[in-house]
Design an enzyme around this catalytic site. Structure first.
Site, PDB file in Angstrom:
ATOM      1  CG  LEU A  42      -1.865  -1.209   1.327  1.00  0.00           C
ATOM      2  CD1 LEU A  42      -2.752  -1.079   2.572  1.00  0.00           C
ATOM      3  CD2 LEU A  42      -2.723  -1.368   0.084  1.00  0.00           C
ATOM      4  CG  HIS A  43       1.084   3.268  -3.365  1.00  0.00           C
ATOM      5  ND1 HIS A  43      -0.032   3.967  -3.785  1.00  0.00           N
ATOM      6  CD2 HIS A  43       1.230   2.251  -4.251  1.00  0.00           C
ATOM      7  CE1 HIS A  43      -0.509   3.419  -4.883  1.00  0.00           C
ATOM      8  NE2 HIS A  43       0.231   2.362  -5.186  1.00  0.00           N
ATOM      9  N   GLY A  45      -1.606   6.294  -2.892  1.00  0.00           N
ATOM     10  CA  GLY A  45      -2.760   6.117  -3.789  1.00  0.00           C
ATOM     11  C   GLY A  45      -3.824   5.268  -3.109  1.00  0.00           C
ATOM     12  CG  HIS A  46      -3.049   1.174  -2.361  1.00  0.00           C
ATOM     13  ND1 HIS A  46      -1.687   1.007  -2.524  1.00  0.00           N
ATOM     14  CD2 HIS A  46      -3.629   0.427  -3.330  1.00  0.00           C
ATOM     15  CE1 HIS A  46      -1.470   0.192  -3.541  1.00  0.00           C
ATOM     16  NE2 HIS A  46      -2.617  -0.176  -4.053  1.00  0.00           N
ATOM     17  N   GLY A 156      -9.268   3.377  -8.109  1.00  0.00           N
ATOM     18  CA  GLY A 156      -8.514   4.556  -8.498  1.00  0.00           C
ATOM     19  C   GLY A 156      -8.618   4.861  -9.990  1.00  0.00           C
ATOM     20  CB  VAL A 185      -2.341   9.670  -5.372  1.00  0.00           C
ATOM     21  CG1 VAL A 185      -1.348  10.338  -4.439  1.00  0.00           C
ATOM     22  CG2 VAL A 185      -3.750   9.799  -4.820  1.00  0.00           C
TER      23      VAL A 185
HETATM   24  P1  AMP Z   1      -3.590  -2.283  -6.892  1.00  0.00           P
HETATM   25  O1  AMP Z   1      -3.190  -2.647  -5.502  1.00  0.00           O
HETATM   26  O2  AMP Z   1      -2.477  -1.750  -7.736  1.00  0.00           O
HETATM   27  O3  AMP Z   1      -4.401  -3.353  -7.561  1.00  0.00           O
HETATM   28  O4  AMP Z   1      -4.566  -1.053  -6.736  1.00  0.00           O
HETATM   29  C1  AMP Z   1      -5.674  -1.109  -5.883  1.00  0.00           C
HETATM   30  C2  AMP Z   1      -6.527   0.109  -6.101  1.00  0.00           C
HETATM   31  O5  AMP Z   1      -5.747   1.277  -5.822  1.00  0.00           O
HETATM   32  C3  AMP Z   1      -7.007   0.251  -7.544  1.00  0.00           C
HETATM   33  O6  AMP Z   1      -8.345   0.710  -7.547  1.00  0.00           O
HETATM   34  C4  AMP Z   1      -6.066   1.278  -8.113  1.00  0.00           C
HETATM   35  O7  AMP Z   1      -6.624   2.018  -9.176  1.00  0.00           O
HETATM   36  C5  AMP Z   1      -5.840   2.160  -6.907  1.00  0.00           C
HETATM   37  N1  AMP Z   1      -4.587   2.905  -7.080  1.00  0.00           N
HETATM   38  C6  AMP Z   1      -3.349   2.392  -7.321  1.00  0.00           C
HETATM   39  N2  AMP Z   1      -2.442   3.385  -7.507  1.00  0.00           N
HETATM   40  C7  AMP Z   1      -3.132   4.551  -7.392  1.00  0.00           C
HETATM   41  C8  AMP Z   1      -2.784   5.925  -7.502  1.00  0.00           C
HETATM   42  N3  AMP Z   1      -1.533   6.307  -7.769  1.00  0.00           N
HETATM   43  N4  AMP Z   1      -3.750   6.847  -7.333  1.00  0.00           N
HETATM   44  C9  AMP Z   1      -5.022   6.469  -7.082  1.00  0.00           C
HETATM   45  N5  AMP Z   1      -5.420   5.189  -6.963  1.00  0.00           N
HETATM   46  C10 AMP Z   1      -4.506   4.240  -7.123  1.00  0.00           C
END
Ligand code: AMP
Length: 291
Positions: A42-43, A45-46, A156, A185
């Site tokens: 998690l970062h 964005g999450h 996201g 983000v």
């Molecule tokens: P992931 O763990 O990469 O599958 O992402 C999980 C959720 O976090 C998805 O809905 C992504 O679109 C969202 N997400 C990942 N990176 C970002 C970001 N930089 N900004 C906004 N949402 C994000």
């Protein structure tokens, strides 16, 4: 006895499906559940998704599961970054009520064989070089929707095509969940946050920065008055580091994702891109607001 008849001329303006949902909700009541599906690592964005869910829902559920059905055999399923302890800390800090760490064998037991036929818009952009990706995403998201039965789910705009496909699946299948998109983000220097950024060394990170550089340039050109997509793309792509291997860079409609030759100032557009940077596949996008 309550009678609900599908009648498009209903003076209340709500469809019969909406009326059934309201009837169901009135009967079952309970707190509003917000679901945030992730693959962990998690970062910020999450975190932004978790915060939005926290603001808008009574209960926030976070799922962490690196979903094998969305990876092709040559992709990074086994090496995908995993950092559960840190993720749990993030969840605590963001006031999450329930964290669910998924298990491959529980979600896909022996004999599992159902597949999802995905919306048409899955056949373009990322769907070309990752033909099974969206079917895998839709499958796990649909399972999570059934498991959690949330009122709202948060995704996201970073994964713009994914968000639109999930929204369409949800509409097409009458799933009573409000799928909400959250803004992309970035790092302070413009790099779109992604768990896969962890794979980049310093040199590759510098190259990766030119992805957002092209998108910012494109937006600038749009604001200055350019409307022909080909011109916008050509000039913007001059910013891209030559070592970056571009997969696609496309100006598309914000809702239907159809390619646009010319951008209508009253509709705006989104530019989506994907590229390999030192062997790491990154995606990014920028919304061109109406003007
Ligand atoms: P992931 O763990 O990469 O599958 O992402 C999980 C959720 O976090 C998805 O809905 C992504 O679109 C969202 N997400 C990942 N990176 C970002 C970001 N930089 N900004 C906004 N949402 C994000």
């Amino acid at each position: 006895m309550k009678i609900i008849v599908a009648d498009r001329t209903d003076p209340s303006g709500s469809s019969s499906i909406e009326q059934i949902r309201r009837w169901h909700r009135d009967l079952t009541g309970g707190p509003i559940i917000g679901l945030v599906p992730t693959m962990g690592a998690l970062h910020e964005g999450h975190r932004s998704l978790l915060r939005q869910a926290r603001q808008e829902c009574d209960q926030v559920a976070l799922t962490i599961f690196v979903n094998p059905t969305q990876f092709s055999p040559d992709e990074d399923l086994e090496t995908y970054p995993r950092s559960l302890d840190q993720d749990l800390q993030v969840a605590r800090q963001e006031g999450v009520d329930l964290v669910w760490v998924g298990d491959r064998d529980e979600l896909y037991p022996a004999g599992f064989s159902t597949r999802i036929d995905v919306p048409m818009m899955a056949q373009q952009l990322c769907g070309i070089s990752r033909p099974d990706f969206f079917a895998g995403v839709c499958l796990i998201v649909l399972k999570l929707f059934h498991i959690f039965e949330p009122e709202r789910a948060y995704f996201g705009e970073k994964d713009y095509q994914q968000l639109k496909i999930i929204q369409q699946m949800t509409r097409d299948l009458d799933i009573p969940i409000d799928v909400r998109g959250c803004p992309l983000v970035r790092e302070s220097d413009g790099l779109a946050l992604s768990s896969r950024n962890l794979y980049l060394d310093d040199a590759a990170r510098q190259q990766a920065l030119t992805l957002s550089g092209t998108l910012f340039k494109a937006r600038e050109l749009w604001i200055q008055g350019l409307t022909h997509s080909a011109e916008v793309c050509q000039q913007a792509l001059e910013q891209l580091d030559p070592a970056v291997e571009l997969d696609y860079f496309e100006v598309i409609d914000r809702e239907h994702l159809t390619p646009l030759e010319k951008i209508d100032p009253e509709r705006g557009a989104v530019i989506c891109m994907a590229a390999l940077v030192d062997g790491v596949r990154l995606i990014d996008n920028i919304i061109l607001e109406t003007r």
